[in-house]
Design a protein around this motif. Sequence first.
Motif, mmCIF file in Angstrom:
data_model
loop_
_atom_site.group_PDB
_atom_site.id
_atom_site.type_symbol
_atom_site.label_atom_id
_atom_site.label_comp_id
_atom_site.label_asym_id
_atom_site.label_seq_id
_atom_site.Cartn_x
_atom_site.Cartn_y
_atom_site.Cartn_z
ATOM 1 N N PRO A 237 70.915 -1.369 19.154
ATOM 2 C CA PRO A 237 69.578 -1.211 19.744
ATOM 3 C C PRO A 237 68.918 -2.559 20.008
ATOM 4 N N GLN A 238 68.210 -2.659 21.114
ATOM 5 C CA GLN A 238 67.563 -3.921 21.461
ATOM 6 C C GLN A 238 66.533 -4.326 20.417
ATOM 7 N N TYR A 239 65.879 -3.351 19.784
ATOM 8 C CA TYR A 239 64.880 -3.704 18.772
ATOM 9 C C TYR A 239 65.507 -4.426 17.578
ATOM 10 N N LEU A 240 66.806 -4.197 17.333
ATOM 11 C CA LEU A 240 67.488 -4.948 16.283
ATOM 12 C C LEU A 240 67.989 -6.300 16.790
ATOM 13 N N GLU A 241 68.386 -6.357 18.045
ATOM 14 C CA GLU A 241 68.748 -7.653 18.618
ATOM 15 C C GLU A 241 67.542 -8.586 18.616
ATOM 16 N N ASP A 242 66.361 -8.034 18.794
ATOM 17 C CA ASP A 242 65.142 -8.842 18.833
ATOM 18 C C ASP A 242 64.847 -9.527 17.508
ATOM 19 N N ILE A 243 65.408 -9.035 16.406
ATOM 20 C CA ILE A 243 65.179 -9.682 15.111
ATOM 21 C C ILE A 243 66.398 -10.489 14.654
ATOM 22 N N GLY A 244 67.304 -10.756 15.594
ATOM 23 C CA GLY A 244 68.444 -11.614 15.280
ATOM 24 C C GLY A 244 69.793 -10.945 15.349
ATOM 25 N N GLY A 245 69.819 -9.635 15.636
ATOM 26 C CA GLY A 245 71.097 -8.945 15.745
ATOM 27 C C GLY A 245 71.893 -9.058 14.454
ATOM 28 N N TRP A 246 73.211 -9.173 14.600
ATOM 29 C CA TRP A 246 74.073 -9.173 13.414
ATOM 30 C C TRP A 246 74.026 -10.486 12.631
ATOM 31 N N THR A 247 73.220 -11.450 13.063
ATOM 32 C CA THR A 247 73.019 -12.643 12.242
ATOM 33 C C THR A 247 71.913 -12.425 11.216
ATOM 34 N N SER A 248 71.303 -11.249 11.223
ATOM 35 C CA SER A 248 70.207 -10.933 10.311
ATOM 36 C C SER A 248 70.654 -9.947 9.242
ATOM 37 N N ARG A 249 70.369 -10.251 7.999
ATOM 38 C CA ARG A 249 70.687 -9.333 6.906
ATOM 39 C C ARG A 249 69.909 -8.024 7.053
ATOM 40 N N ARG A 250 68.788 -8.053 7.732
ATOM 41 C CA ARG A 250 68.004 -6.826 7.935
ATOM 42 C C ARG A 250 68.794 -5.786 8.736
ATOM 43 N N VAL A 251 69.694 -6.256 9.590
ATOM 44 C CA VAL A 251 70.485 -5.323 10.382
ATOM 45 C C VAL A 251 71.506 -4.609 9.504
ATOM 46 N N VAL A 252 71.975 -5.266 8.457
ATOM 47 C CA VAL A 252 72.859 -4.594 7.503
ATOM 48 C C VAL A 252 72.129 -3.416 6.866
ATOM 49 N N ASN B 226 76.876 -19.435 22.296
ATOM 50 C CA ASN B 226 78.043 -20.142 21.776
ATOM 51 C C ASN B 226 77.586 -20.919 20.555
ATOM 52 N N ASP B 227 77.729 -20.271 19.389
ATOM 53 C CA ASP B 227 77.201 -20.857 18.155
ATOM 54 C C ASP B 227 78.117 -20.440 17.006
ATOM 55 N N THR B 228 78.895 -21.395 16.507
ATOM 56 C CA THR B 228 79.866 -21.065 15.467
ATOM 57 C C THR B 228 79.192 -20.598 14.186
ATOM 58 N N GLN B 229 78.060 -21.202 13.821
ATOM 59 C CA GLN B 229 77.353 -20.771 12.615
ATOM 60 C C GLN B 229 76.941 -19.306 12.726
ATOM 61 N N LYS B 230 76.391 -18.926 13.869
ATOM 62 C CA LYS B 230 75.993 -17.530 14.062
ATOM 63 C C LYS B 230 77.211 -16.609 14.087
ATOM 64 N N THR B 231 78.308 -17.101 14.619
ATOM 65 C CA THR B 231 79.546 -16.311 14.633
ATOM 66 C C THR B 231 79.986 -15.998 13.206
ATOM 67 N N ILE B 232 79.924 -16.992 12.339
ATOM 68 C CA ILE B 232 80.315 -16.794 10.941
ATOM 69 C C ILE B 232 79.368 -15.808 10.260
ATOM 70 N N GLU B 233 78.073 -15.980 10.485
ATOM 71 C CA GLU B 233 77.087 -15.091 9.852
ATOM 72 C C GLU B 233 77.252 -13.651 10.325
ATOM 73 N N ALA B 234 77.382 -13.462 11.626
ATOM 74 C CA ALA B 234 77.522 -12.107 12.157
ATOM 75 C C ALA B 234 78.815 -11.457 11.684
ATOM 76 N N SER B 235 79.882 -12.237 11.633
ATOM 77 C CA SER B 235 81.161 -11.715 11.144
ATOM 78 C C SER B 235 81.024 -11.219 9.708
ATOM 79 N N TYR C 228 78.253 -10.421 8.020
ATOM 80 C CA TYR C 228 77.326 -9.299 7.839
ATOM 81 C C TYR C 228 77.913 -7.983 8.328
ATOM 82 N N MET C 229 78.740 -8.025 9.362
ATOM 83 C CA MET C 229 79.382 -6.782 9.801
ATOM 84 C C MET C 229 80.360 -6.283 8.743
ATOM 85 N N MET C 230 81.088 -7.183 8.115
ATOM 86 C CA MET C 230 82.016 -6.757 7.074
ATOM 87 C C MET C 230 81.276 -6.312 5.811
ATOM 88 N N LEU C 231 80.129 -6.902 5.542
ATOM 89 C CA LEU C 231 79.301 -6.433 4.438
ATOM 90 C C LEU C 231 78.782 -5.025 4.740
#
Length: 473
Positions: free
Chosen positions: A116-131, A176-185, A187-190
């Motif tokens: 949902p866009q409302y979750l992308e607006d708060i950082g998407g999968w780089t945000s623990r709130r999305v978990v 293109n952000d490796t730090q965000k890639t690591i965080e999103a990866s 959080y999805m596995m969490l």
Amino acid sequence: MRENFLWGTATASYQCEGGWDEGGRVPSLWDTYLHNNQLENGNVASDHYHQYKEDIRLMKEGGHKSYRFSLAWPRLIKNLEGEINPEGVQFYHNIIDECLTNGIEPFVTIFHWDLPQYLEDIGGWTSRRVVTAYEELAKLVFSEYGEKVTYWTTFNEPRYYVFSGYKIGNYPPGVNDTQKTIEASFYMMLANAKAIKIYKDMNLKGEIGIVHSYAPIFGVDDSLETKIAMRNADNYFNNWILDTAIKGELPIDMLTRLNDKYDLSFIQTQDLQDMKENTVDFIGLNYYARALIRPYSGGETVLRINNSGSSAKGTSKVVVKNWFEQVWDPNSEFTEWDTEIFPQGLYEGILMAHKKYGIPIYVTENGVADYEDVSVEQVNDEKRIAFLNDHIDAIIRAVEAGADVRGYYIWSTMDLYSWKNGCEKRYGLVAIDWEDNCKRKPKNSYYWYKKVCESNGEMIERKREYETNFVSL
């Protein structure tokens, strides 16, 4: 094949449903990204939202035993406050009930990329709130559908989703952000582990797994340098999904290497405990091609994917600096989108996964795209039939070698909106005529697959043993 083998086809909500602003659905990040950039979109897609009964009827008539589909998060929960959309909840009850009425086993994916866009607006999968938001989604769908659905998967292709959105940048959110890639990866596995815990705590009758974009690793030779590059590539393509989901352990050599350059302080001790204690019952492997690897030879990281088809054929390139390079075998056949046609990779890949993990496997996606004229009276897709025959043969060989494979899903049920590749990249067994109100027209492959399903694979033309000049893991 086993007597209760699940023969089926697969779709994804955004790619097939359409009805993007109907029935209380709110925008996803894909709606926003495609609309804002004036790109071809899935507003209508295959119109499955309105024509799902016909689609399921065609599955039944086509001999299908199962249908793999995903739930659209934007159709189920409307906002950050967690407001549930009753129309969306009922829509998936309708699909599940229609499947069961027709003797089709629903195989349900909770998240297939349409955040949902409302979750992308708060950082998407780089945000623990999305978990946390995903946990609430899991509770909802297990409560609503858990007594009807036996087979669940938490995510479809978290690696492909994260890398495309946060590192390659060809999919939303397009960075293109490796730090965000690591965080999103991470959080999805969490979130995967959290959902499994919820499912197990509810004592539901079924099984829960994860679907991975599987790239079995092959090397150009058996040198030590190539084997090191293959291990790096396996971590990049596979291990951080499969090791984490199945063994509950992130690859320690990968974490050590990342920690030298990136901030991993967001990882909490309890997160690792949650992952260790909540692992999958099975794995879904989406197989399109292997990854052929050689040692890194220099230069910067390049991750270039062909989303344009024939006009960009031969432009794909994958180099991860100081890790590995992917190469393409000049003797292989490739699709217009640079995907190698290599059934042996599926055979060896299944055996690799079986040997390493020893849990049930479903081949949750396998198929081939082509440009097709669907205005003709009958779509003769003999190349697709040959492709599918050879890959099913590879699965049968893997089963004969001892692998526990329990189902096979062709991508896709019908022609779909294929993300940034648009609608001209056709995968379906059933043609969609977008010029004629999404009229359905079964292709030759549909009738061929009906015979495969009804014979439990007995009518597959068997091939000779594979030969290779390459080294596999």
